[in-house]
Every structure is written in C-alpha cells, then in structure tokens.
Design an enzyme around this catalytic site. Structure first.
Site, short mmCIF file in Angstrom:
data_model
loop_
_atom_site.label_atom_id
_atom_site.label_comp_id
_atom_site.label_asym_id
_atom_site.label_seq_id
_atom_site.Cartn_x
_atom_site.Cartn_y
_atom_site.Cartn_z
N GLY A 150 0.77 -1.29 0.03
CA GLY A 150 0.20 0.03 0.05
C GLY A 150 0.78 1.11 0.00
O GLY A 150 0.28 2.41 0.55
N ASN A 185 1.85 2.90 -2.66
CA ASN A 185 1.17 3.76 -3.73
C ASN A 185 -0.29 4.30 -3.17
O ASN A 185 -0.68 5.58 -3.36
CB ASN A 185 0.67 3.07 -4.79
CG ASN A 185 1.89 3.09 -5.85
OD1 ASN A 185 2.47 3.97 -6.45
ND2 ASN A 185 2.43 1.96 -5.80
N MET A 189 -3.47 -6.93 -6.89
CA MET A 189 -2.86 -8.03 -7.79
C MET A 189 -3.65 -8.89 -8.21
O MET A 189 -3.57 -10.29 -8.73
CB MET A 189 -1.71 -8.77 -7.17
CG MET A 189 -0.74 -7.58 -6.55
SD MET A 189 -0.06 -6.76 -7.66
CE MET A 189 1.10 -7.63 -8.49
N ILE A 213 -7.36 -9.95 -11.13
CA ILE A 213 -7.92 -9.52 -12.56
C ILE A 213 -9.54 -9.42 -12.10
O ILE A 213 -10.09 -9.97 -11.61
CB ILE A 213 -7.85 -10.59 -13.43
CG1 ILE A 213 -6.34 -11.00 -13.93
CG2 ILE A 213 -8.41 -10.33 -14.87
CD1 ILE A 213 -5.30 -9.85 -14.63
N LEU A 214 -9.97 -8.15 -12.60
CA LEU A 214 -11.41 -7.79 -12.23
C LEU A 214 -12.10 -8.20 -13.39
O LEU A 214 -11.58 -8.63 -14.37
CB LEU A 214 -11.56 -6.30 -11.97
CG LEU A 214 -10.87 -5.75 -10.68
CD1 LEU A 214 -10.61 -4.17 -11.12
CD2 LEU A 214 -11.81 -6.20 -9.49
N HIS A 263 1.50 0.66 -12.95
CA HIS A 263 2.28 -0.41 -13.50
C HIS A 263 3.54 -0.18 -13.38
O HIS A 263 3.93 0.86 -14.11
CB HIS A 263 1.62 -1.19 -14.81
CG HIS A 263 2.30 -2.45 -15.18
ND1 HIS A 263 1.81 -3.43 -14.68
CD2 HIS A 263 3.29 -2.74 -15.72
CE1 HIS A 263 2.58 -4.54 -15.02
NE2 HIS A 263 3.30 -4.02 -15.87
C1 GAR Z 1 3.36 -1.42 -7.36
O1 GAR Z 1 4.94 -1.54 -7.65
C2 GAR Z 1 2.77 -1.53 -8.60
O2 GAR Z 1 3.14 -0.93 -9.63
C3 GAR Z 1 2.54 -3.00 -8.74
O3 GAR Z 1 2.40 -3.55 -7.41
C4 GAR Z 1 3.26 -2.84 -6.51
C5 GAR Z 1 2.39 -2.19 -5.24
O4 GAR Z 1 3.04 -1.77 -4.18
N1 GAR Z 1 1.38 -3.32 -9.46
C6 GAR Z 1 1.47 -4.35 -10.36
O5 GAR Z 1 2.31 -5.07 -10.65
C7 GAR Z 1 0.06 -4.54 -11.16
N2 GAR Z 1 0.37 -5.28 -12.27
P1 GAR Z 1 2.28 -0.79 -2.95
O6 GAR Z 1 1.22 -2.15 -2.53
O7 GAR Z 1 3.39 -0.60 -1.92
O8 GAR Z 1 1.65 0.33 -3.70
#
Ligand code: GAR
Length: 211
Positions: A13, A15, A90, A92-93, A109
């Site tokens: 989390g 992001n 992570m 697919i919807l 991404h």
């Molecule tokens: C992030 O790096 C995001 O880009 C990636 O998961 C991580 C989540 O980090 N998402 C994907 O790979 C989607 N295909 P976070 O939980 O610390 O935000």
C-alpha cells in the site's frame, strides 16, 4: 471541482500512502474507501490510520469471482466512488466490473507498457537487460495492462544493478505519477481521444494536433 476516489490494494500500500499524503483532502479529492483482496494487507492499516473506511473482498469468501466483484462494485457505489484506483491490486477484475466502472478505473504498473505487462514486471525487465524501464498509469480495460495510457515516466538502468535499488527507484516514480494522474482527472483535464480511443488527451499539455 471534486472527486470521490476509492483505492483497491492487495499488499503493502505504498501507492495508497502516496495518494493519502499528496491528494486526499485537497483540491476536492476525497478517498472515500479502501478495499483489499487480502485481509492482511498493510494497505488496510494505512487507510485506517488516515481515517478512511476499509473493507476486505477476498475471493475465497465468495462463491466465485463474479460474486466477489459484484459485492465490491456495490460497496464502491454505496460510497459514491467516482474513480477507482488500482494501487497494487494483484487480481484480475471481471469484465462486468470493468464495464460498470468504464473509463473510471486507473492502474499503476511498474514498467513502460506495452512492455512487460502482468506480474513480476520489474524482475522481467531487468532479466531482459533493458536500458530504459519506467512507470505507467493507465485506464483499465478488459485486457491485462492494455488500457489507454494516461502518464508514463522513464527510469534508465545500467548494469550490474541491484534489483532492490531499481525497485526503490521505480516505486519512487510511481508515488509521484499516480497522485499526479488522480489530480489531473479531478481537474477534469483527462479524456479519451474521440478519434483514436487508444489515446488519452490531457488538457493544457499542448500538442500540435497533427497526430
Ligand atoms: C507497485 O509497484 C505496483 O506498480 C505494482 O504492485 C506494486 C504495489 O506496491 N502493481 C502491479 O504490478 C500491477 N500489475 P504498493 O502495494 O506498495 O503500492
């Protein structure tokens, strides 16, 4: 100007944290809910710490993916979510979910799409030896990381390289780009190009109009 935002997470989390720190409660942007596909996701704690309502929609708690996504979609609508942000979500919807929130779902991404869609994108890019990778924020369509691109930023690589250091650099870019995209959408400056539906037009960005 106002925008009610919901964020979907599966893990750490960071992001989500960037959105909470940089845009939540500012410029009319309000994070109205955080939902996770996993009960133990650290993102849920971050939401609670910011006083944001949370819920868990684990696939195992529902008869199938359709039922799970329907419950999730109803929860988002009950909160009046106008924008759904996938921040490390992570799973697919279903197509039904995506159609219901059509044009209102964005994803971050960790690669320069269309290169390295799907999972383990950073490791795959580094294994491939690319000299430039980066971050993409895009609208979500029914494919895997295929929707129209809103923002991208490059991250140059050189070798030998420590994967942890590259991950840190990419995550730092994500934490700028995702809040920036939410801000642009809240400002009403982002729309799909009516001529070429793959493209996104950002008002005020310029462009000479010959593309
Ligand atoms: C992030 O790096 C995001 O880009 C990636 O998961 C991580 C989540 O980090 N998402 C994907 O790979 C989607 N295909 P976070 O939980 O610390 O935000």
């Amino acid at each position: 100007m106002s925008l009610r935002v919901a964020v979907l997470v599966s893990g750490e989390g960071t992001n989500l944290q960037a959105i909470l720190d940089k845009v939540h409660g500012r410029e009319g942007i309000e994070v109205v809910g955080v939902a996770s596909s996993r009960a133990g996701a650290r993102g849920l704690e971050r939401a609670r710490a910011a006083g944001v309502e949370t819920a868990v929609f684990a696939a195992a708690d529902h008869p199938d993916r359709e039922a799970r996504d329907l419950a999730l979609a109803d929860w988002l609508d009950e909160r009046g979510a106008e924008l759904v942000v996938l921040a490390g979500f992570m799973e697919i919807l279903t197509g039904e979910f995506i159609r219901r929130f059509s044009g209102r779902i964005v994803n971050v991404h960790p690669s320069l799409l269309p290169a390295f869609p799907g999972v383990r994108s950073i490791e795959r890019a580094v294994d491939h030896g690319v000299r430039v990778t980066g971050v993409t924020v895009h609208f979500v369509d029914e494919g895997v990381d295929t929707g129209p691109i809103i923002l991208q930023r490059a991250v140059p690589l050189s070798y030998p390289a420590r994967i942890e250091e590259i991950e840190d650099r990419i995550h730092a870019v994500e934490h700028e780009l995702l809040p920036q995209a939410v801000r642009l959408i809240a400002q009403g400056r982002v729309r799909i190009d009516p001529v070429n539906h793959r493209r996104v037009l950002i008002e005020g960005e310029g462009g000479d109009g010959d593309g």
